[in-house]
Design a protein around this motif. Structure first.
Motif, PDB file in Angstrom:
ATOM      1  N   ALA A  52      29.135  -8.177  10.897  1.00  0.00           N
ATOM      2  CA  ALA A  52      28.584  -6.728  11.184  1.00  0.00           C
ATOM      3  C   ALA A  52      27.984  -6.044   9.807  1.00  0.00           C
ATOM      4  N   GLY A  53      27.571  -6.148   8.516  1.00  0.00           N
ATOM      5  CA  GLY A  53      27.794  -5.588   7.579  1.00  0.00           C
ATOM      6  C   GLY A  53      28.806  -5.813   6.836  1.00  0.00           C
ATOM      7  N   VAL A  54      30.489  -5.661   6.731  1.00  0.00           N
ATOM      8  CA  VAL A  54      31.757  -5.292   6.266  1.00  0.00           C
ATOM      9  C   VAL A  54      32.232  -6.855   5.676  1.00  0.00           C
ATOM     10  N   CYS A  55      32.558  -6.658   4.057  1.00  0.00           N
ATOM     11  CA  CYS A  55      33.289  -8.041   3.854  1.00  0.00           C
ATOM     12  C   CYS A  55      34.078  -8.281   4.338  1.00  0.00           C
ATOM     13  N   LEU A  56      34.226  -9.444   4.888  1.00  0.00           N
ATOM     14  CA  LEU A  56      35.509 -10.135   4.673  1.00  0.00           C
ATOM     15  C   LEU A  56      36.072 -11.159   4.567  1.00  0.00           C
ATOM     16  N   THR A  57      36.922 -11.360   4.103  1.00  0.00           N
ATOM     17  CA  THR A  57      37.913 -12.929   3.376  1.00  0.00           C
ATOM     18  C   THR A  57      38.076 -14.068   4.477  1.00  0.00           C
ATOM     19  N   VAL A  58      37.602 -15.151   4.401  1.00  0.00           N
ATOM     20  CA  VAL A  58      37.785 -16.694   5.335  1.00  0.00           C
ATOM     21  C   VAL A  58      39.409 -16.948   5.659  1.00  0.00           C
TER      22      VAL A  58
END
Length: 197
Positions: free
Chosen positions: A44-50
């Motif tokens: 949703a446009g938010v950079c997240l780390t797997v």
């Protein structure tokens, strides 16, 4: 870094709230094809780390800051989300430079269907208006879009059939909250010229 060209719409499989933060479990197929722990995915446009993955999806931790400043704080199981893997250095930059660092949350205030497209008006926080320019770029829920017009309180976008069909923007109703990321170049120009003082 991302391009704002959504690869697929995933679904929140579940959410665990942990000490003010959250762990999101997301169902996805396309973005998991070559995914590794530690990779970045725009959700949703938010950079997240797997933090974990399998062929049917992945898991990412969301810090309190991101929960408070984005729409991720309101996500629940079953919610659809736009997904994009980080851009590769050997591929085309088809959208615009998107960092996945959300600048604020806007609200859909009007939606007008067209013959093959929809025109959407989004209210934005006052402090972000100066970074949005007519015919400039903006990311809405991680989708790279061209601004059709702008005022001190809102801006317009036109959603083409592909965007309507392939992203969550097709289902946005008036009153919906959306993540906004303004053009990073405009922010750096302002900083370097001292215009923010």
């Amino acid at each position: 870094m991302f391009t704002g060209l959504v690869e697929e719409v995933g679904t929140v499989r579940g959410r665990e709230d942990v000490d003010g933060a959250a762990r999101l479990h997301l169902a996805a197929t396309t973005v998991t094809e070559d995914l590794a722990v530690g990779d970045s995915v725009a959700v949703a446009g938010v950079c997240l780390t797997v933090t974990d993955h399998d062929p049917g999806g992945f898991t990412a931790d969301v810090m309190p800051e991101s929960l408070a400043r984005t729409t991720l704080g309101a996500l629940a199981a079953g919610a659809p989300v736009n997904l994009e893997r980080a851009v590769r250095a050997d591929s085309r930059l088809g959208g615009h430079i998107v960092q996945g660092h959300v600048d604020g949350v806007g609200t859909v205030v009007a939606r007008t269907p067209g013959p093959r497209w929809d025109e959407v008006e989004i209210a934005l926080p006052a402090h972000l208006a100066r970074y949005v320019a007519e015919k400039g770029s903006v990311a809405v829920e991680g989708v790279s879009l061209t601004v059709t017009h702008v005022s001190s309180t809102s801006f317009g976008i036109a959603l083409i059939p592909t965007t309507l069909a392939a992203t969550t923007l097709g289902g946005l109703a008036v009153g919906a909250a959306v993540n906004l990321e303004v053009d990073v170049v405009a922010k750096y120009v302002e900083r370097l010229t001292g215009a923010d003082r």
